[in-house]
Design a protein around this motif. Sequence first.
Motif, PDB file in Angstrom:
ATOM      1  N   HIS A  86       0.591  -1.172   0.005  1.00 33.89           N
ATOM      2  CA  HIS A  86       0.047  -0.151   0.182  1.00 33.89           C
ATOM      3  C   HIS A  86       0.798   1.420  -0.099  1.00 33.89           C
ATOM      4  CE1 HIS A  86      -1.959   3.342   1.770  1.00 33.89           C
ATOM      5  NE2 HIS A  86      -3.227   2.911   1.212  1.00 33.89           N
ATOM      6  N   ASP A  87       1.619   1.406   0.850  1.00 34.91           N
ATOM      7  CA  ASP A  87       2.355   2.605   1.040  1.00 34.91           C
ATOM      8  C   ASP A  87       3.522   2.648  -0.031  1.00 34.91           C
ATOM      9  OD1 ASP A  87       0.880   2.828   3.232  1.00 34.91           O
ATOM     10  OD2 ASP A  87       2.643   3.047   4.775  1.00 34.91           O
ATOM     11  N   THR A  88       3.987   3.889  -0.451  1.00 31.06           N
ATOM     12  CA  THR A  88       4.833   3.954  -1.355  1.00 31.06           C
ATOM     13  C   THR A  88       6.283   3.790  -0.752  1.00 31.06           C
ATOM     14  OG1 THR A  88       5.010   6.432  -0.962  1.00 31.06           O
ATOM     15  CG2 THR A  88       3.692   5.670  -2.741  1.00 31.06           C
ATOM     16  N   THR A  89       6.495   3.680   0.600  1.00 32.28           N
ATOM     17  CA  THR A  89       7.831   3.127   1.505  1.00 32.28           C
ATOM     18  C   THR A  89       7.371   2.046   1.978  1.00 32.28           C
ATOM     19  OG1 THR A  89       7.337   4.435   3.495  1.00 32.28           O
ATOM     20  CG2 THR A  89       8.323   5.663   1.519  1.00 32.28           C
ATOM     21  N   VAL A  90       8.522   1.295   2.523  1.00 34.55           N
ATOM     22  CA  VAL A  90       8.025  -0.118   3.101  1.00 34.55           C
ATOM     23  C   VAL A  90       8.309   0.114   4.639  1.00 34.55           C
ATOM     24  CG1 VAL A  90       9.317  -1.542   1.117  1.00 34.55           C
ATOM     25  CG2 VAL A  90      10.667  -0.818   2.731  1.00 34.55           C
ATOM     26  N   ASP A  91       8.495   1.281   5.126  1.00 38.74           N
ATOM     27  CA  ASP A  91       8.779   1.429   6.576  1.00 38.74           C
ATOM     28  C   ASP A  91       7.545   1.134   7.402  1.00 38.74           C
ATOM     29  OD1 ASP A  91      10.427   3.134   4.848  1.00 38.74           O
ATOM     30  OD2 ASP A  91      11.017   4.379   6.552  1.00 38.74           O
ATOM     31  N   ARG A  92       6.348   1.159   7.213  1.00 36.90           N
ATOM     32  CA  ARG A  92       5.188   1.128   8.118  1.00 36.90           C
ATOM     33  C   ARG A  92       4.881  -0.531   8.151  1.00 36.90           C
ATOM     34  NH1 ARG A  92      -0.124   0.199   7.743  1.00 36.90           N
ATOM     35  NH2 ARG A  92      -0.112   0.896   5.547  1.00 36.90           N
ATOM     36  N   THR A  93       4.841  -1.267   6.930  1.00 37.75           N
ATOM     37  CA  THR A  93       4.514  -2.540   7.086  1.00 37.75           C
ATOM     38  C   THR A  93       5.620  -3.569   6.841  1.00 37.75           C
ATOM     39  OG1 THR A  93       4.034  -2.581   4.478  1.00 37.75           O
ATOM     40  CG2 THR A  93       2.313  -1.946   6.362  1.00 37.75           C
ATOM     41  N   THR A  94       6.934  -3.200   7.004  1.00 40.87           N
ATOM     42  CA  THR A  94       7.918  -4.264   6.796  1.00 40.87           C
ATOM     43  C   THR A  94       9.074  -3.914   7.838  1.00 40.87           C
ATOM     44  OG1 THR A  94       9.594  -3.114   5.315  1.00 40.87           O
ATOM     45  CG2 THR A  94       7.427  -4.449   4.525  1.00 40.87           C
ATOM     46  N   ASN A  95      10.077  -4.729   7.763  1.00 39.31           N
ATOM     47  CA  ASN A  95      11.109  -4.308   8.844  1.00 39.31           C
ATOM     48  C   ASN A  95      12.313  -3.603   7.991  1.00 39.31           C
ATOM     49  OD1 ASN A  95      11.906  -6.594   7.210  1.00 39.31           O
ATOM     50  ND2 ASN A  95      12.935  -7.796   8.541  1.00 39.31           N
ATOM     51  N   GLY A  96      11.930  -3.096   6.865  1.00 38.95           N
ATOM     52  CA  GLY A  96      12.751  -2.356   6.078  1.00 38.95           C
ATOM     53  C   GLY A  96      12.500  -1.017   6.052  1.00 38.95           C
ATOM     54  N   THR A  97      13.481  -0.234   5.153  1.00 42.75           N
ATOM     55  CA  THR A  97      13.093   1.028   4.972  1.00 42.75           C
ATOM     56  C   THR A  97      13.159   1.630   3.437  1.00 42.75           C
ATOM     57  OG1 THR A  97      15.543   1.691   5.262  1.00 42.75           O
ATOM     58  CG2 THR A  97      13.858   1.862   7.284  1.00 42.75           C
ATOM     59  N   GLY A  98      12.880   2.743   3.137  1.00 39.79           N
ATOM     60  CA  GLY A  98      13.071   2.908   1.698  1.00 39.79           C
ATOM     61  C   GLY A  98      11.842   3.096   0.910  1.00 39.79           C
ATOM     62  N   SER A  99      11.996   3.733  -0.500  1.00 39.51           N
ATOM     63  CA  SER A  99      10.772   3.779  -1.235  1.00 39.51           C
ATOM     64  C   SER A  99      10.837   2.504  -1.990  1.00 39.51           C
ATOM     65  CB  SER A  99      11.003   4.739  -2.299  1.00 39.51           C
ATOM     66  OG  SER A  99      11.145   5.949  -1.440  1.00 39.51           O
ATOM     67  N   VAL A 100       9.378   2.108  -2.187  1.00 37.25           N
ATOM     68  CA  VAL A 100       9.089   0.701  -3.094  1.00 37.25           C
ATOM     69  C   VAL A 100       9.875   0.838  -4.506  1.00 37.25           C
ATOM     70  CG1 VAL A 100       7.393  -0.708  -4.440  1.00 37.25           C
ATOM     71  CG2 VAL A 100       6.984   0.370  -1.994  1.00 37.25           C
ATOM     72  N   GLY A 101       9.836   2.020  -5.108  1.00 40.06           N
ATOM     73  CA  GLY A 101      10.468   2.267  -6.514  1.00 40.06           C
ATOM     74  C   GLY A 101      11.928   2.149  -6.555  1.00 40.06           C
ATOM     75  N   ASP A 102      12.435   2.345  -5.317  1.00 39.96           N
ATOM     76  CA  ASP A 102      13.928   2.301  -5.366  1.00 39.96           C
ATOM     77  C   ASP A 102      14.438   0.975  -5.063  1.00 39.96           C
ATOM     78  OD1 ASP A 102      14.093   5.120  -5.767  1.00 39.96           O
ATOM     79  OD2 ASP A 102      14.083   5.592  -3.763  1.00 39.96           O
ATOM     80  N   LEU A 103      13.561   0.217  -4.913  1.00 36.21           N
ATOM     81  CA  LEU A 103      14.015  -1.338  -4.281  1.00 36.21           C
ATOM     82  C   LEU A 103      13.750  -2.482  -5.514  1.00 36.21           C
ATOM     83  CD1 LEU A 103      12.668  -1.203  -0.407  1.00 36.21           C
ATOM     84  CD2 LEU A 103      15.285  -0.880  -1.234  1.00 36.21           C
ATOM     85  N   THR A 104      14.334  -3.213  -5.554  1.00 35.30           N
ATOM     86  CA  THR A 104      14.237  -4.444  -6.499  1.00 35.30           C
ATOM     87  C   THR A 104      13.262  -5.311  -5.870  1.00 35.30           C
ATOM     88  OG1 THR A 104      16.015  -6.034  -5.879  1.00 35.30           O
ATOM     89  CG2 THR A 104      16.608  -4.220  -7.560  1.00 35.30           C
ATOM     90  N   GLU A 106      13.431  -8.469  -5.375  1.00 28.92           N
ATOM     91  CA  GLU A 106      14.480  -9.557  -4.781  1.00 28.92           C
ATOM     92  C   GLU A 106      14.567  -8.713  -3.355  1.00 28.92           C
ATOM     93  OE1 GLU A 106      18.512 -11.839  -4.394  1.00 28.92           O
ATOM     94  OE2 GLU A 106      18.187 -10.508  -6.210  1.00 28.92           O
ATOM     95  N   GLU A 107      14.956  -7.576  -3.327  1.00 28.56           N
ATOM     96  CA  GLU A 107      15.136  -6.830  -2.012  1.00 28.56           C
ATOM     97  C   GLU A 107      13.796  -6.804  -1.416  1.00 28.56           C
ATOM     98  OE1 GLU A 107      18.739  -3.761  -3.317  1.00 28.56           O
ATOM     99  OE2 GLU A 107      16.774  -3.127  -3.789  1.00 28.56           O
ATOM    100  N   LEU A 108      12.693  -6.482  -2.059  1.00 31.82           N
ATOM    101  CA  LEU A 108      11.241  -6.323  -1.386  1.00 31.82           C
ATOM    102  C   LEU A 108      11.088  -7.700  -0.593  1.00 31.82           C
ATOM    103  CD1 LEU A 108       9.065  -4.174  -3.643  1.00 31.82           C
ATOM    104  CD2 LEU A 108       9.862  -3.560  -1.403  1.00 31.82           C
ATOM    105  N   GLN A 109      11.286  -8.817  -1.308  1.00 30.41           N
ATOM    106  CA  GLN A 109      10.743 -10.100  -0.733  1.00 30.41           C
ATOM    107  C   GLN A 109      11.734 -10.831   0.173  1.00 30.41           C
ATOM    108  OE1 GLN A 109       9.748 -12.457  -4.550  1.00 30.41           O
ATOM    109  NE2 GLN A 109       7.849 -11.681  -3.878  1.00 30.41           N
ATOM    110  N   GLN A 110      12.980  -9.833   0.545  1.00 27.89           N
ATOM    111  CA  GLN A 110      13.544 -10.324   1.720  1.00 27.89           C
ATOM    112  C   GLN A 110      13.115  -9.844   2.975  1.00 27.89           C
ATOM    113  OE1 GLN A 110      17.743  -8.897   0.405  1.00 27.89           O
ATOM    114  NE2 GLN A 110      17.989 -10.843  -0.932  1.00 27.89           N
ATOM    115  N   LEU A 111      12.107  -8.991   2.999  1.00 29.02           N
ATOM    116  CA  LEU A 111      11.539  -8.287   3.769  1.00 29.02           C
ATOM    117  C   LEU A 111      10.398  -9.039   4.819  1.00 29.02           C
ATOM    118  CD1 LEU A 111      11.486  -4.406   2.440  1.00 29.02           C
ATOM    119  CD2 LEU A 111      13.078  -5.439   3.768  1.00 29.02           C
TER     120      LEU A 111
END
Length: 283
Positions: A86-104, A106-111
């Motif tokens: 939902h959010d344009t960043t991963v901060d709220r709903t994962t243990n990661g940080t950063g914008s969705v569009g700045d992550l691959t 593979e990087e997203l799915q490691q969270l």
Amino acid sequence: MRVRTVSIFLMALLFIPLSVVPVLASSEETVSTKQQQQMVNIAHRGASGHAPENTMAAFQRAFEMKADYIEIDVQMTKDGKLAIIHDTTVDRTTNGTGSVGDLTLEELQQLDAGSWFSEEFAGEKIPTFEEVLDAYRGKIGILIELKSPELYPGIEEKVAETLMERNMHKPNNNKIIIQSFNHESMQRSKELLPSIPHGVLAGLSWADVTDEQLAQFATYADYYNPNMNIVTHDLVDRVHAKGMEMYPYTVRTQEQADNLFELGVDGIITDFPEYVDKHPGGK
């Protein structure tokens, strides 16, 4: 003999209202029940009141609760993949940080997209658009929201291609709907997927939407889905008059669901599908 016949006829007329009244009441009850049964139950980001939003766990819970649709948020990763978050960043709903569009992807799915909600869901991943389609196509309706498409040039084409690859671009009992707050994006998407129903989302700033604006939306949209706090009988009537349906968002209490039900909306977007099902005639 003729006088007797007339008398009998007149006496019979006196009894007609008594016999008609129950028939009319029964007819009204039938209409009411039909309206109740038609209330569409949309699980917002899955059954997100029971499981972490936009995860396979939330979608599965919605399916088990017999919702009519799951609502999902689609964004695009740095490497051009379609991810559900939902959010344009991963901060709220994962243990990661950063914008969705700045992550691959593979990087997203490691969270970890589940622990923030409950330890029970530790390890839940951010799913891909394809993953959700393949798991639930034909099983439950899917309401696809293009989230901040202005950040992701070409996302409309990618969504269209993904649906067409699965032959899901043709109408199938309205089991696929696409919506967005970005109305220009919906116009582009409708051109790419003319057979799929589209919807425009409307925030609080659209409380005074005009008939002319609704008429413009109706040229490409089948749904006008507003924030529940701006829904009135008049708005529902005006949306229906333009040939569109209305699925307001986002119900989080039984009282909110009851209010929308009384206002005559066509469906309810909710974190808790059971609030919609509690109405008489529900599943």
